[in-house]
Design a protein around this motif. Structure first.
Motif, PDB file in Angstrom:
ATOM      1  N   THR B  64       0.660  -1.203  -0.175  1.00 55.11           N
ATOM      2  CA  THR B  64       0.153   0.145   0.068  1.00 55.11           C
ATOM      3  C   THR B  64       0.756   1.101   0.098  1.00 55.11           C
ATOM      4  OG1 THR B  64      -1.569  -1.234   1.213  1.00 55.11           O
ATOM      5  CG2 THR B  64      -2.020   1.133   1.178  1.00 55.11           C
ATOM      6  N   SER B  65       1.954   1.274   0.762  1.00 57.56           N
ATOM      7  CA  SER B  65       2.969   2.392   0.734  1.00 57.56           C
ATOM      8  C   SER B  65       4.284   1.763   1.246  1.00 57.56           C
ATOM      9  CB  SER B  65       2.628   3.237   1.874  1.00 57.56           C
ATOM     10  OG  SER B  65       2.531   2.986   2.913  1.00 57.56           O
ATOM     11  N   GLY B  66       5.158   2.457   1.066  1.00 48.83           N
ATOM     12  CA  GLY B  66       6.732   1.943   1.009  1.00 48.83           C
ATOM     13  C   GLY B  66       7.300   1.310  -0.179  1.00 48.83           C
ATOM     14  N   SER B  67       8.504   0.917  -0.440  1.00 45.54           N
ATOM     15  CA  SER B  67       9.009   0.280  -1.436  1.00 45.54           C
ATOM     16  C   SER B  67       9.696  -0.757  -1.300  1.00 45.54           C
ATOM     17  CB  SER B  67       9.935   1.448  -2.117  1.00 45.54           C
ATOM     18  OG  SER B  67      10.075   2.595  -1.426  1.00 45.54           O
ATOM     19  N   VAL B  68       9.625  -1.659  -2.544  1.00 49.32           N
ATOM     20  CA  VAL B  68      10.212  -2.818  -2.481  1.00 49.32           C
ATOM     21  C   VAL B  68      11.051  -2.815  -3.469  1.00 49.32           C
ATOM     22  CG1 VAL B  68       9.814  -5.408  -2.740  1.00 49.32           C
ATOM     23  CG2 VAL B  68       7.988  -3.797  -1.459  1.00 49.32           C
ATOM     24  N   PHE B  69      12.452  -3.115  -3.490  1.00 46.43           N
ATOM     25  CA  PHE B  69      13.264  -3.200  -4.551  1.00 46.43           C
ATOM     26  C   PHE B  69      13.878  -4.665  -4.482  1.00 46.43           C
ATOM     27  CE2 PHE B  69      13.593   1.035  -2.773  1.00 46.43           C
ATOM     28  CZ  PHE B  69      13.698   1.701  -4.039  1.00 46.43           C
ATOM     29  N   LEU B  70      13.755  -5.087  -5.872  1.00 46.65           N
ATOM     30  CA  LEU B  70      14.295  -6.404  -6.150  1.00 46.65           C
ATOM     31  C   LEU B  70      15.367  -6.232  -7.009  1.00 46.65           C
ATOM     32  CD1 LEU B  70      13.295  -9.760  -5.673  1.00 46.65           C
ATOM     33  CD2 LEU B  70      13.006  -9.426  -8.131  1.00 46.65           C
ATOM     34  N   GLU B  71      16.630  -6.563  -6.659  1.00 46.05           N
ATOM     35  CA  GLU B  71      17.728  -6.279  -7.375  1.00 46.05           C
ATOM     36  C   GLU B  71      17.759  -4.923  -8.078  1.00 46.05           C
ATOM     37  OE1 GLU B  71      17.453  -9.774 -10.031  1.00 46.05           O
ATOM     38  OE2 GLU B  71      19.321 -10.477  -9.378  1.00 46.05           O
ATOM     39  N   GLY B  72      17.509  -3.843  -7.021  1.00 46.55           N
ATOM     40  CA  GLY B  72      17.477  -2.382  -7.392  1.00 46.55           C
ATOM     41  C   GLY B  72      16.237  -1.975  -8.196  1.00 46.55           C
ATOM     42  N   ASN B  73      15.214  -2.737  -8.569  1.00 45.56           N
ATOM     43  CA  ASN B  73      14.223  -2.301  -9.100  1.00 45.56           C
ATOM     44  C   ASN B  73      12.776  -2.305  -8.119  1.00 45.56           C
ATOM     45  OD1 ASN B  73      15.446  -2.321 -11.538  1.00 45.56           O
ATOM     46  ND2 ASN B  73      15.180  -4.726 -11.843  1.00 45.56           N
ATOM     47  N   ASP B  74      12.252  -1.162  -8.153  1.00 45.21           N
ATOM     48  CA  ASP B  74      11.164  -0.983  -7.288  1.00 45.21           C
ATOM     49  C   ASP B  74       9.878  -1.548  -7.956  1.00 45.21           C
ATOM     50  OD1 ASP B  74       9.434   0.167  -5.801  1.00 45.21           O
ATOM     51  OD2 ASP B  74       9.773   2.285  -5.958  1.00 45.21           O
ATOM     52  N   ILE B  75       9.775  -2.586  -7.314  1.00 45.47           N
ATOM     53  CA  ILE B  75       8.548  -3.270  -7.735  1.00 45.47           C
ATOM     54  C   ILE B  75       6.966  -2.800  -7.480  1.00 45.47           C
ATOM     55  CG2 ILE B  75       9.911  -5.603  -7.568  1.00 45.47           C
ATOM     56  CD1 ILE B  75       7.713  -6.281  -5.600  1.00 45.47           C
ATOM     57  N   SER B  76       7.226  -2.017  -6.631  1.00 50.50           N
ATOM     58  CA  SER B  76       5.950  -1.092  -6.016  1.00 50.50           C
ATOM     59  C   SER B  76       5.105  -0.472  -7.198  1.00 50.50           C
ATOM     60  CB  SER B  76       6.038  -0.442  -4.710  1.00 50.50           C
ATOM     61  OG  SER B  76       7.049   0.255  -5.002  1.00 50.50           O
ATOM     62  N   LEU B  77       6.380   0.019  -8.295  1.00 58.08           N
ATOM     63  CA  LEU B  77       5.746   0.761  -9.486  1.00 58.08           C
ATOM     64  C   LEU B  77       5.441  -0.082 -10.308  1.00 58.08           C
ATOM     65  CD1 LEU B  77       8.639   3.625  -8.769  1.00 58.08           C
ATOM     66  CD2 LEU B  77       6.155   3.634  -8.079  1.00 58.08           C
ATOM     67  N   MET B  78       5.403  -1.210 -10.323  1.00 64.00           N
ATOM     68  CA  MET B  78       5.244  -2.052 -11.773  1.00 64.00           C
ATOM     69  C   MET B  78       3.928  -2.323 -11.926  1.00 64.00           C
ATOM     70  SD  MET B  78       8.809  -4.544 -11.828  1.00 64.00           S
ATOM     71  CE  MET B  78      10.192  -3.829 -11.815  1.00 64.00           C
ATOM     72  N   ASN B  79       3.665  -2.771 -13.139  1.00 63.06           N
ATOM     73  CA  ASN B  79       2.317  -3.333 -13.444  1.00 63.06           C
ATOM     74  C   ASN B  79       2.366  -4.626 -13.535  1.00 63.06           C
ATOM     75  OD1 ASN B  79       3.395  -4.092 -16.136  1.00 63.06           O
ATOM     76  ND2 ASN B  79       2.532  -2.364 -16.986  1.00 63.06           N
ATOM     77  N   ASP B  80       1.060  -5.414 -14.025  1.00 62.49           N
ATOM     78  CA  ASP B  80       0.730  -7.049 -13.696  1.00 62.49           C
ATOM     79  C   ASP B  80       1.901  -7.466 -14.569  1.00 62.49           C
ATOM     80  OD1 ASP B  80      -0.928  -6.540 -11.958  1.00 62.49           O
ATOM     81  OD2 ASP B  80      -2.735  -7.014 -13.110  1.00 62.49           O
ATOM     82  N   LYS B  81       2.066  -6.946 -15.891  1.00 61.21           N
ATOM     83  CA  LYS B  81       2.727  -7.488 -16.980  1.00 61.21           C
ATOM     84  C   LYS B  81       4.274  -7.712 -16.434  1.00 61.21           C
ATOM     85  CE  LYS B  81       3.684  -7.576 -21.621  1.00 61.21           C
ATOM     86  NZ  LYS B  81       3.933  -6.576 -23.031  1.00 61.21           N
ATOM     87  N   GLN B  82       4.535  -6.382 -15.922  1.00 59.33           N
ATOM     88  CA  GLN B  82       6.105  -6.350 -15.555  1.00 59.33           C
ATOM     89  C   GLN B  82       6.407  -7.190 -14.282  1.00 59.33           C
ATOM     90  OE1 GLN B  82       5.776  -2.109 -15.135  1.00 59.33           O
ATOM     91  NE2 GLN B  82       7.312  -1.929 -16.581  1.00 59.33           N
ATOM     92  N   LEU B  83       5.406  -7.412 -13.267  1.00 60.16           N
ATOM     93  CA  LEU B  83       5.492  -8.217 -12.371  1.00 60.16           C
ATOM     94  C   LEU B  83       5.573  -9.654 -12.652  1.00 60.16           C
ATOM     95  CD1 LEU B  83       3.170  -6.908  -9.215  1.00 60.16           C
ATOM     96  CD2 LEU B  83       5.787  -6.753  -9.540  1.00 60.16           C
ATOM     97  N   SER B  84       4.801 -10.138 -13.611  1.00 59.21           N
ATOM     98  CA  SER B  84       4.863 -11.551 -14.132  1.00 59.21           C
ATOM     99  C   SER B  84       6.247 -11.844 -14.672  1.00 59.21           C
ATOM    100  CB  SER B  84       3.897 -11.734 -14.970  1.00 59.21           C
ATOM    101  OG  SER B  84       4.042 -11.019 -16.246  1.00 59.21           O
ATOM    102  N   ARG B  85       6.917 -10.908 -15.413  1.00 59.15           N
ATOM    103  CA  ARG B  85       8.165 -11.122 -15.818  1.00 59.15           C
ATOM    104  C   ARG B  85       9.377 -11.098 -14.630  1.00 59.15           C
ATOM    105  NH1 ARG B  85      10.692 -10.572 -20.725  1.00 59.15           N
ATOM    106  NH2 ARG B  85      12.712  -9.592 -20.511  1.00 59.15           N
TER     107      ARG B  85
END
Lengths: 396, 226
Positions: B64-85
């Protein structure tokens, strides 16, 4: 990926054989009824055309109009050949000069209608012989004194039979002419004013060189390539003859093409009705497919969740379900086409018609059923692709 | 592999759920950092927020808030397609209930993530066989999941999780549906994979499982217990 989807789809459909079959029923019945109806329609059309052709729908008649005496430019004995040569729609012709004649066999005598015609008469009217033969080109060329009798003529002149080869006397004016009977025609209904049972037929060539010198003929019968061509040929003939004379109403050209036009109108109506039936049944079939695909999506929610967790993008999930419903309806289409062909064959053989398949109907209904699959599969597929993976995974 | 590289980092992550009129804070300002090569366990009672945490780490859900970085990429900003990738390339899931696709063979199950990654069919088969060999399931790979024992199913699931060489293997109660002996074997397999340099996060409520991991993160009421 696409090949993968097809494999997956088949796997799923095979797993639920009964359900697959039931969900396909709508499409199958729709497609097979389209094929059946088009087959019956085209077989019936073929048959009606054949019947029309045998009963003279391909005939065109030319005779004198209301005007004065027949003009020499038009009604000369060679007009038929002239038209057959210059107009591609006309394939054969015969002149027809009628009068009445007193005929005498050994035992009987009676008055009959005498038709002076050419050997092509046989082809123009599809004359079938009960015995003997028709007047040949050679008879005409060599001016052989032979006649052909109508069925009733033969029975009244030769009640004991044996007409073929017998001598017969024809009295024209005050002179008696000696002839040999070449053959007897089978019974045949009259057609466009031509009568076949109470007649004696003689070669016009013989008549005009040995009996009465004539250079104007009453009428001509022409044969068109087929019933549809008759209407066009009729117009061509009118145009051709108009160029020969300035006189109004110098000739009449008639053909039963109006009936032919009516026939194509009926066929057109039939096609519209058919399209409606096809549309409705495929729509109903499509709704059935949508229903079963929605059930399938609900049932496989967990599978969708797993696939999403493994990294399937929404487009892949959508593609999987779309492929499945397209494959499903395509199978329905193929089975329907085969079923329709089978039923059509059975029905035409029961009615002893010749079987005529409409290839376009097969291709169209196959294509249409695949389109139905994609169209009605779209909603369930989109719904599947939008499922929340967490919720989907928690589903049993 | 760079041992100190940060694989995943959560910064003050909040996750709220609406339950009727009430708002439930499943995660209440959670921060966490997991480094490459670690074998971490996340432990907590049910309702502690560990499942939510796992979903966020696994890129199945966004905070809901805050950030999540996976290998430096902020996944909290990603759409469904990017998340699936991201899930396809960087995360390998292992579930309590194995979650193998029942209609596919073991080999096909392991090939599935590769299919979504766009790997060619011939190459896919080779890679899947290698992964199955690594977890000790070289045979029976053409069988359906139902024909396998629980332990074998979990090995297959682990093979599926490692086949794309993800940066993170995320296991949710991986021994929960297994007997103690089989669970032991599976835990040994995780250790073996960890020794080869793989980063593994095991979510569990089982202390015994948790204690076998070098790092333990305790979750309670949506926060990390220190």
């Amino acid at each position: 990926m696409f090949g993968e989807n097809i494999r997956l789809a088949l796997k799923n459909l095979i797993t639920n054989k009964m359900r697959t079959l039931l969900s396909l029923l709508g499409i199958m019945i729709g497609v097979s009824s389209v094929i059946l109806i088009t087959t019956l329609g085209s077989s019936a059309a073929l048959n009606i055309k054949k019947e029309i052709a045998s009963s003279g729908m391909d005939l065109i008649m030319i005779y004198g109009g209301w005007g004065n005496a027949r003009s020499r430019e038009i009604f000369h004995p060679g007009l038929g050949e002239e038209l057959a040569e210059s107009l591609p729609g006309v394939i054969d012709s015969t002149p027809n000069l009628t009068s009445s004649v007193l005929a005498k066999s050994r035992s009987k005598e009676a008055s009959f209608s005498l038709g002076c015609i050419s050997p092509s008469y046989r082809n123009v009217f599809n004359i079938k012989m009960a015995a003997g033969r028709f007047i040949s080109q050679r008879d005409s060329k060599e001016k052989y004194p032979g006649v052909v009798l109508g069925n009733k003529t033969a029975r009244s002149l030769f009640p004991a039979g044996g007409a073929v080869g017998s001598p017969i006397k024809l009295i024209v004016g005050k002179t008696a002419y000696q002839f040999t009977v070449l053959g007897v025609m089978k019974k045949k209904d009259s057609n466009m004013g031509a009568e076949f049972d109470n007649v004696i037929l003689m070669d016009l060539n013989y008549y005009k060189s040995r009996i009465v010198k004539v250079d104007i003929i009453d009428s001509f019968f022409l044969k068109a390539a087929d019933p549809e061509a008759a209407a066009d040929a009729k117009l061509e003939i009118k145009e051709y003859l108009s160029s020969k004379t300035s006189e109004k109403d110098a000739f009449w050209v008639e053909s039963p093409s109006s009936i032919s036009e009516m026939f194509s109108k009926v066929t057109g109506t039939l096609n519209i009705v058919l399209a409606c039936i096809a549309g409705i049944s495929l729509l109903v079939g499509g709704i059935g497919i949508m229903n079963i695909m929605l059930v399938s999506v609900t049932e496989r929610t967990r599978e969708i969740g797993i696939r999403k967790a493994l990294g399937a993008p929404p487009s892949a999930i959508r593609g999987q379900f779309l492929t499945e419903s397209a494959v499903l309806t395509l199978i329905g289409g193929v089975v329907g086409v085969l079923l329709g062909i089978g039923l059509g064959k059975a029905a035409t053989s029961i009615m002893s018609w010749s079987f005529s398949l409409v290839p376009a109907a097969c291709v169209l209904s196959l294509g249409f059923s695949a389109v139905i699959g994609i169209f009605f599969g779209l909603y369930p597929a989109v719904r599947a692709s939008k499922l929340d993976p967490i919720e989907a995974l928690s589903r049993e | 592999m760079d041992v100190n590289k940060v694989i995943i980092e959560l910064e003050n992550v909040r996750k709220e759920y609406h339950m009727g009129d009430n708002i439930v804070n499943a995660l209440d300002g959670f921060s966490l950092q997991i480094n490459s090569g670690e074998l971490t366990s996340i432990i907590g009672p049910s309702g502690s927020g560990k499942s939510t945490l796992m979903n966020i780490i696994g890129c199945l859900d966004r905070p809901t808030s805050g950030s999540v970085f996976l290998e430096g990429n902020d996944i909290s900003l990603m759409n469904d397609k990017q998340l699936s990738r991201i899930r396809n390339h960087s995360i390998g899931f292992v579930f309590q209930q194995f979650n193998l696709l029942p209609r596919l063979s073991i080999l096909e199950n392991v090939e599935t993530p590769l299919m979504y990654a766009g790997v060619k069919a011939s190459k896919r088969k080779k890679m899947a066989e290698d992964a199955l060999n690594k977890v000790g399931l070289g045979e029976r790979i053409s069988h359906k999941p139902t024909e396998l024992s629980g332990g074998q199913k979990q090995r297959a699931a682990i093979a599926r999780a490692i086949v794309t060489s993800p940066s993170l293997i995320l296991a949710d109660e991986p021994t929960g549906a297994l007997d103690t002996a089989t669970g032991e074997i599976i835990m040994n397999l995780f250790h073996q994979l960890n020794n080869e340099g793989r980063t593994i996060v095991i979510v569990t409520h089982d202390m015994e499982v948790s204690e076998k991991c070098e790092r333990i993160i305790r979750v309670r009421d949506g926060r990390m217990e220190v």
